[in-house]
Write a protein that holds these residues in place. Structure first.
Motif, PDB file in Angstrom:
ATOM      1  N   GLY A 107      19.160   9.995   2.988  1.00  0.00           N
ATOM      2  CA  GLY A 107      18.393   9.533   4.140  1.00  0.00           C
ATOM      3  C   GLY A 107      19.115   9.659   5.465  1.00  0.00           C
ATOM      4  O   GLY A 107      18.634   9.140   6.480  1.00  0.00           O
ATOM      5  N   GLY A 108      20.268  10.295   5.474  1.00  0.00           N
ATOM      6  CA  GLY A 108      20.984  10.515   6.720  1.00  0.00           C
ATOM      7  C   GLY A 108      22.185   9.609   6.929  1.00  0.00           C
ATOM      8  O   GLY A 108      22.927   9.779   7.894  1.00  0.00           O
ATOM      9  N   ARG A 109      22.402   8.632   6.049  1.00  0.00           N
ATOM     10  CA  ARG A 109      23.588   7.800   6.144  1.00  0.00           C
ATOM     11  C   ARG A 109      24.796   8.580   5.629  1.00  0.00           C
ATOM     12  O   ARG A 109      24.666   9.511   4.840  1.00  0.00           O
ATOM     13  N   HIS A 110      25.975   8.151   6.080  1.00  0.00           N
ATOM     14  CA  HIS A 110      27.202   8.843   5.694  1.00  0.00           C
ATOM     15  C   HIS A 110      28.080   8.005   4.770  1.00  0.00           C
ATOM     16  O   HIS A 110      29.022   8.530   4.178  1.00  0.00           O
ATOM     17  N   TRP A 111      27.768   6.726   4.668  1.00  0.00           N
ATOM     18  CA  TRP A 111      28.600   5.868   3.832  1.00  0.00           C
ATOM     19  C   TRP A 111      27.821   4.604   3.496  1.00  0.00           C
ATOM     20  O   TRP A 111      26.741   4.367   4.033  1.00  0.00           O
ATOM     21  N   GLY A 112      28.384   3.819   2.584  1.00  0.00           N
ATOM     22  CA  GLY A 112      27.694   2.596   2.211  1.00  0.00           C
ATOM     23  C   GLY A 112      28.460   1.806   1.180  1.00  0.00           C
ATOM     24  O   GLY A 112      29.618   2.117   0.855  1.00  0.00           O
ATOM     25  N   MET A 169      43.729  -5.115   3.774  1.00  0.00           N
ATOM     26  CA  MET A 169      42.602  -4.886   4.679  1.00  0.00           C
ATOM     27  C   MET A 169      42.330  -3.410   4.928  1.00  0.00           C
ATOM     28  O   MET A 169      41.701  -3.042   5.930  1.00  0.00           O
ATOM     29  N   GLU A 170      42.770  -2.545   4.015  1.00  0.00           N
ATOM     30  CA  GLU A 170      42.506  -1.114   4.192  1.00  0.00           C
ATOM     31  C   GLU A 170      41.014  -0.814   4.129  1.00  0.00           C
ATOM     32  O   GLU A 170      40.527   0.112   4.782  1.00  0.00           O
ATOM     33  N   ASP A 171      40.272  -1.622   3.369  1.00  0.00           N
ATOM     34  CA  ASP A 171      38.828  -1.423   3.275  1.00  0.00           C
ATOM     35  C   ASP A 171      38.140  -1.769   4.588  1.00  0.00           C
ATOM     36  O   ASP A 171      37.235  -1.055   5.043  1.00  0.00           O
ATOM     37  N   ILE A 172      38.585  -2.847   5.219  1.00  0.00           N
ATOM     38  CA  ILE A 172      38.024  -3.233   6.508  1.00  0.00           C
ATOM     39  C   ILE A 172      38.391  -2.204   7.578  1.00  0.00           C
ATOM     40  O   ILE A 172      37.562  -1.833   8.415  1.00  0.00           O
ATOM     41  N   ALA A 173      39.624  -1.723   7.538  1.00  0.00           N
ATOM     42  CA  ALA A 173      40.055  -0.711   8.514  1.00  0.00           C
ATOM     43  C   ALA A 173      39.220   0.553   8.389  1.00  0.00           C
ATOM     44  O   ALA A 173      38.779   1.128   9.399  1.00  0.00           O
ATOM     45  N   LEU A 174      38.976   1.016   7.148  1.00  0.00           N
ATOM     46  CA  LEU A 174      38.149   2.208   6.964  1.00  0.00           C
ATOM     47  C   LEU A 174      36.718   1.942   7.404  1.00  0.00           C
ATOM     48  O   LEU A 174      36.086   2.805   8.041  1.00  0.00           O
ATOM     49  N   SER A 175      36.196   0.770   7.095  1.00  0.00           N
ATOM     50  CA  SER A 175      34.834   0.433   7.512  1.00  0.00           C
ATOM     51  C   SER A 175      34.685   0.495   9.020  1.00  0.00           C
ATOM     52  O   SER A 175      33.685   0.989   9.546  1.00  0.00           O
ATOM     53  N   LEU A 178      34.537   4.167  10.021  1.00  0.00           N
ATOM     54  CA  LEU A 178      33.275   4.796   9.639  1.00  0.00           C
ATOM     55  C   LEU A 178      32.117   4.269  10.484  1.00  0.00           C
ATOM     56  O   LEU A 178      31.232   5.035  10.886  1.00  0.00           O
ATOM     57  N   LYS A 179      32.107   2.987  10.743  1.00  0.00           N
ATOM     58  CA  LYS A 179      31.046   2.405  11.556  1.00  0.00           C
ATOM     59  C   LYS A 179      31.073   2.982  12.974  1.00  0.00           C
ATOM     60  O   LYS A 179      30.027   3.289  13.554  1.00  0.00           O
ATOM     61  N   LYS A 180      32.267   3.153  13.512  1.00  0.00           N
ATOM     62  CA  LYS A 180      32.408   3.697  14.867  1.00  0.00           C
ATOM     63  C   LYS A 180      31.959   5.144  14.947  1.00  0.00           C
ATOM     64  O   LYS A 180      31.251   5.544  15.885  1.00  0.00           O
ATOM     65  N   HIS A 181      32.351   5.949  13.956  1.00  0.00           N
ATOM     66  CA  HIS A 181      32.117   7.389  14.035  1.00  0.00           C
ATOM     67  C   HIS A 181      30.849   7.853  13.327  1.00  0.00           C
ATOM     68  O   HIS A 181      30.320   8.923  13.659  1.00  0.00           O
ATOM     69  N   CYS A 182      30.359   7.058  12.373  1.00  0.00           N
ATOM     70  CA  CYS A 182      29.238   7.513  11.545  1.00  0.00           C
ATOM     71  C   CYS A 182      28.055   6.554  11.536  1.00  0.00           C
ATOM     72  O   CYS A 182      27.035   6.850  10.898  1.00  0.00           O
ATOM     73  N   GLY A 183      28.177   5.421  12.194  1.00  0.00           N
ATOM     74  CA  GLY A 183      27.087   4.460  12.196  1.00  0.00           C
ATOM     75  C   GLY A 183      27.227   3.433  11.076  1.00  0.00           C
ATOM     76  O   GLY A 183      28.208   3.400  10.341  1.00  0.00           O
ATOM     77  N   ARG A 184      26.226   2.595  10.945  1.00  0.00           N
ATOM     78  CA  ARG A 184      26.265   1.498   9.991  1.00  0.00           C
ATOM     79  C   ARG A 184      26.112   2.005   8.546  1.00  0.00           C
ATOM     80  O   ARG A 184      25.542   3.070   8.314  1.00  0.00           O
ATOM     81  N   PRO A 185      26.600   1.219   7.592  1.00  0.00           N
ATOM     82  CA  PRO A 185      26.535   1.648   6.193  1.00  0.00           C
ATOM     83  C   PRO A 185      25.173   1.425   5.567  1.00  0.00           C
ATOM     84  O   PRO A 185      24.369   0.609   6.031  1.00  0.00           O
ATOM     85  N   ALA A 186      24.925   2.138   4.484  1.00  0.00           N
ATOM     86  CA  ALA A 186      23.793   1.827   3.608  1.00  0.00           C
ATOM     87  C   ALA A 186      24.215   0.635   2.758  1.00  0.00           C
ATOM     88  O   ALA A 186      25.214   0.712   2.034  1.00  0.00           O
ATOM     89  N   CYS A 187      23.498  -0.477   2.850  1.00  0.00           N
ATOM     90  CA  CYS A 187      23.826  -1.690   2.101  1.00  0.00           C
ATOM     91  C   CYS A 187      22.858  -1.799   0.932  1.00  0.00           C
ATOM     92  O   CYS A 187      21.708  -2.238   1.100  1.00  0.00           O
ATOM     93  N   LEU A 188      23.301  -1.380  -0.238  1.00  0.00           N
ATOM     94  CA  LEU A 188      22.418  -1.286  -1.393  1.00  0.00           C
ATOM     95  C   LEU A 188      22.333  -2.626  -2.117  1.00  0.00           C
ATOM     96  O   LEU A 188      23.332  -3.326  -2.285  1.00  0.00           O
TER      97      LEU A 188
END
Length: 234
Positions: A107-112, A169-175, A178-188
């Motif tokens: 659907g156009g998302r890049h991460w989630g 906090m590597e997960d938060i740092a990556l988030s 990704l949020k800055k460069h790719c937009g919000r995540p797909a929250c399944l």
């Protein structure tokens, strides 16, 4: 590594001394492998036979520098999938999570990420509330944690430089990246099942307080190495 022809998804599992439970983590991924996914376990120097225990359920077992971030980056570098899913060794993914995440990214998302449920939890228990609040916080902030089985396209992961190699906090740092460069995540809404052992071993309320304090200090700019030392003291 170049993308493997026809490989839609690579599941990367960082592990350290997880021999007792790694087979249970990998078991639900066998159906995913039948549908074309590959599974890579990246061991950080276990002394309990984790690589041998993981081998039957993985396409490859790799060695990597100890630390969740460098282990996941090593797995990503060796992976061939168009999408990367990072799965903690004490987390079991949703049964059809592979199909769900690939559909979401169409659907156009890049991460989630997935919603999470802690083992032993129900809606009426404190552990159930912890999981519900983790999911709500993530949905509101657009930040994912590793317990939620973060997934990302290979292109987006490369674009932001992978996981910052910090001890916590590597997960938060990556988030954030990704949020800055790719937009919000797909929250399944499909739920990954993650172990509640750290909550139960340390005390649920104590762990809630500790994690909130560490996150606040991280947001205020504290050194992740200092926070990691505090986390491991419990």
């Amino acid at each position: 590594m170049a993308e493997a022809a026809g490989c839609p998804l690579s599941v990367i599992v960082p592990a350290l001394d997880e021999a007792a439970g790694i087979a249970a983590t990998l078991e639900p991924l066998q159906v995913w492998r039948e549908r074309g996914a590959e599974v890579l376990v990246v061991d950080g120097g276990s002394g309990d036979g984790t690589p041998e225990a993981a081998a039957p359920g993985a396409d490859r077992v790799l060695g990597g520098a100890r630390g969740r971030a460098p282990q996941m980056n090593a797995g990503a570098a060796a992976a061939g999938g168009r999408v990367l899913l990072f799965l903690h060794a004490d987390t079991r993914p949703p049964e059809d999570g592979d199909r769900a995440l690939l559909t979401a990214l169409e659907g156009g998302r890049h991460w989630g990420r997935f919603d999470v449920r802690l083992t032993g939890a129900s809606r009426l228990t404190l552990l159930g509330l912890v999981g519900a609040m983790m999911n709500l916080r993530s949905r509101l902030t657009g930040i994912a944690t590793g317990d939620q089985a973060l997934f990302v396209t290979r292109a987006a992961f490369r674009a932001v430089g992978g996981f910052p190699e910090q001890p916590l906090m590597e997960d938060i740092a990556l988030s954030r990246l990704l949020k800055k460069h790719c937009g919000r995540p797909a929250c399944l809404r499909e739920r990954a099942l993650t172990s509640s052992r750290r909550w139960e071993d340390r005390g649920i309320l104590r762990t809630i307080g500790l994690m909130w304090a560490l996150r606040l200090r991280y947001w205020l700019g504290a050194d992740p190495a200092v926070l990691a030392a505090r986390y491991h003291r419990g």
